[in-house]
Scaffold this motif. Sequence first.
Motif, short mmCIF file in Angstrom:
data_model
loop_
_atom_site.label_atom_id
_atom_site.label_comp_id
_atom_site.label_asym_id
_atom_site.label_seq_id
_atom_site.Cartn_x
_atom_site.Cartn_y
_atom_site.Cartn_z
N GLU A 108 -15.45 -12.05 -23.53
CA GLU A 108 -14.75 -13.32 -23.31
C GLU A 108 -13.25 -12.99 -23.33
O GLU A 108 -12.82 -12.04 -24.00
CB GLU A 108 -15.08 -14.35 -24.39
CG GLU A 108 -16.54 -14.76 -24.44
CD GLU A 108 -17.02 -15.48 -23.19
OE1 GLU A 108 -16.17 -16.03 -22.45
OE2 GLU A 108 -18.24 -15.48 -22.94
N THR A 109 -12.48 -13.76 -22.58
CA THR A 109 -11.05 -13.46 -22.41
C THR A 109 -10.22 -14.73 -22.51
O THR A 109 -10.75 -15.85 -22.46
CB THR A 109 -10.81 -12.80 -21.03
OG1 THR A 109 -11.16 -13.74 -20.00
CG2 THR A 109 -11.66 -11.54 -20.86
N THR A 110 -8.91 -14.55 -22.62
CA THR A 110 -8.01 -15.70 -22.72
C THR A 110 -7.75 -16.36 -21.37
O THR A 110 -7.19 -17.45 -21.31
CB THR A 110 -6.65 -15.29 -23.32
OG1 THR A 110 -6.03 -14.33 -22.44
CG2 THR A 110 -6.82 -14.70 -24.70
N GLY A 111 -8.12 -15.68 -20.28
CA GLY A 111 -7.89 -16.21 -18.93
C GLY A 111 -8.55 -15.32 -17.91
O GLY A 111 -9.47 -14.56 -18.24
N LEU A 112 -8.07 -15.39 -16.68
CA LEU A 112 -8.75 -14.74 -15.57
C LEU A 112 -8.16 -13.41 -15.14
O LEU A 112 -8.83 -12.66 -14.43
CB LEU A 112 -8.77 -15.69 -14.36
CG LEU A 112 -9.56 -16.98 -14.53
CD1 LEU A 112 -9.43 -17.84 -13.27
CD2 LEU A 112 -11.02 -16.71 -14.84
N ASP A 113 -6.92 -13.09 -15.55
CA ASP A 113 -6.28 -11.91 -14.97
C ASP A 113 -5.45 -11.16 -16.01
O ASP A 113 -4.47 -11.70 -16.54
CB ASP A 113 -5.37 -12.34 -13.81
CG ASP A 113 -4.91 -11.16 -12.97
OD1 ASP A 113 -5.08 -10.00 -13.40
OD2 ASP A 113 -4.35 -11.40 -11.88
N PRO A 114 -5.80 -9.91 -16.30
CA PRO A 114 -5.00 -9.14 -17.26
C PRO A 114 -3.59 -8.87 -16.77
O PRO A 114 -2.68 -8.65 -17.57
CB PRO A 114 -5.80 -7.84 -17.42
CG PRO A 114 -6.64 -7.74 -16.20
CD PRO A 114 -6.95 -9.15 -15.81
N LEU A 115 -3.37 -8.89 -15.45
CA LEU A 115 -2.02 -8.68 -14.91
C LEU A 115 -1.09 -9.84 -15.26
O LEU A 115 0.14 -9.70 -15.19
CB LEU A 115 -2.08 -8.50 -13.38
CG LEU A 115 -2.82 -7.24 -12.90
CD1 LEU A 115 -2.84 -7.20 -11.38
CD2 LEU A 115 -2.18 -5.98 -13.47
N ARG B 73 -2.08 -14.21 -28.54
CA ARG B 73 -1.64 -15.22 -27.58
C ARG B 73 -2.70 -16.33 -27.53
O ARG B 73 -3.82 -16.16 -28.02
CB ARG B 73 -1.43 -14.64 -26.19
CG ARG B 73 -2.65 -14.01 -25.56
CD ARG B 73 -2.54 -13.93 -24.03
NE ARG B 73 -2.56 -15.28 -23.46
CZ ARG B 73 -2.07 -15.59 -22.26
NH1 ARG B 73 -1.52 -14.63 -21.51
NH2 ARG B 73 -2.13 -16.82 -21.79
N ASP B 74 -2.34 -17.45 -26.93
CA ASP B 74 -3.28 -18.55 -26.74
C ASP B 74 -4.17 -18.30 -25.53
O ASP B 74 -3.78 -17.57 -24.60
CB ASP B 74 -2.54 -19.87 -26.54
CG ASP B 74 -1.75 -20.30 -27.78
OD1 ASP B 74 -2.14 -19.86 -28.89
OD2 ASP B 74 -0.78 -21.06 -27.63
N SER B 75 -5.34 -18.92 -25.53
CA SER B 75 -6.18 -18.93 -24.34
C SER B 75 -5.74 -20.06 -23.41
O SER B 75 -5.23 -21.09 -23.86
CB SER B 75 -7.65 -19.16 -24.72
OG SER B 75 -8.18 -18.07 -25.43
N ASP B 76 -5.92 -19.84 -22.11
CA ASP B 76 -5.72 -20.93 -21.16
C ASP B 76 -6.67 -22.07 -21.51
O ASP B 76 -7.80 -21.82 -21.98
CB ASP B 76 -6.00 -20.45 -19.74
CG ASP B 76 -4.83 -19.71 -19.12
OD1 ASP B 76 -3.78 -19.62 -19.78
OD2 ASP B 76 -4.98 -19.21 -17.99
N PRO B 77 -6.27 -23.31 -21.29
CA PRO B 77 -7.14 -24.45 -21.61
C PRO B 77 -8.52 -24.35 -20.95
O PRO B 77 -9.53 -24.68 -21.57
CB PRO B 77 -6.36 -25.65 -21.09
CG PRO B 77 -4.93 -25.21 -21.11
CD PRO B 77 -4.95 -23.75 -20.81
#
Length: 237
Positions: free
Chosen positions: A9-16, A47-51
């Motif tokens: 699971e990740t904080t969003g869609l793109d590590p870049l 850091r925060d995760s994207d909503p």
Amino acid sequence: MRQIVLDTETTGLDPLQGHRVIEVACVEMINRSLTGNHLHLYINPDRDSDPEALQIHGLTTEFLSGHPRFAEVADQIAEYVKDAEIIIHNAPFDRKFLNAEFAKIKRPPFDDLCGSITDSLLYARELHPGKRNSLDALCERYGISNAHRTLHGALLDSELLAEVWLAMTRGQDALLMDFEQTGSTPGVQGVRTEKFDASSLPVIRASAEELTEHEAYLDALDKAAGKPCVWRAEASA
């Protein structure tokens, strides 16, 4: 043959864009049997995760702040997956995040740690072209209950994918499976098979008691048919 079913699971869609891995889960199979030797880690991403991501996994910044950072668990992950076949649903997504995390701490990429990486989504698309092949769709297709899956969690998803993978590849239980992958030729998705040698199969002969019972059974067939049964007709020919 050691296989690891992996999910993140990740904080969003793109590590870049600065997004990070926040959960890693691995389920181990050896010779297509689940061993119960799982690896499950929550990771502080700083850091925060994207909503949108938070709505999917439900892992809050406050919860994750009490867990180790990726650099602290990298050795544990590397050792666990070493030389195994890694099975991931939509592998490019997880690979790019794990490769990015190892790059941040100046370590070789995740891809280099594994024996091979198999994308179960690609495999499912080849097996079921034109159909939905999400994990939920595959669970429904193969009769695997995911009723307890309200949020995406890496460990639960890995456990479900392991069951799906075993169901999708059930034909690999055949006699031709080469678990050691030596002296063989490549097959579908990295599966290797040996040329079949019948001389290697043991010969188990019937006992005298079994032969007597067999003859009695054939006598009954002859009587019911009013003539010698096919078995005896073929034998006499």
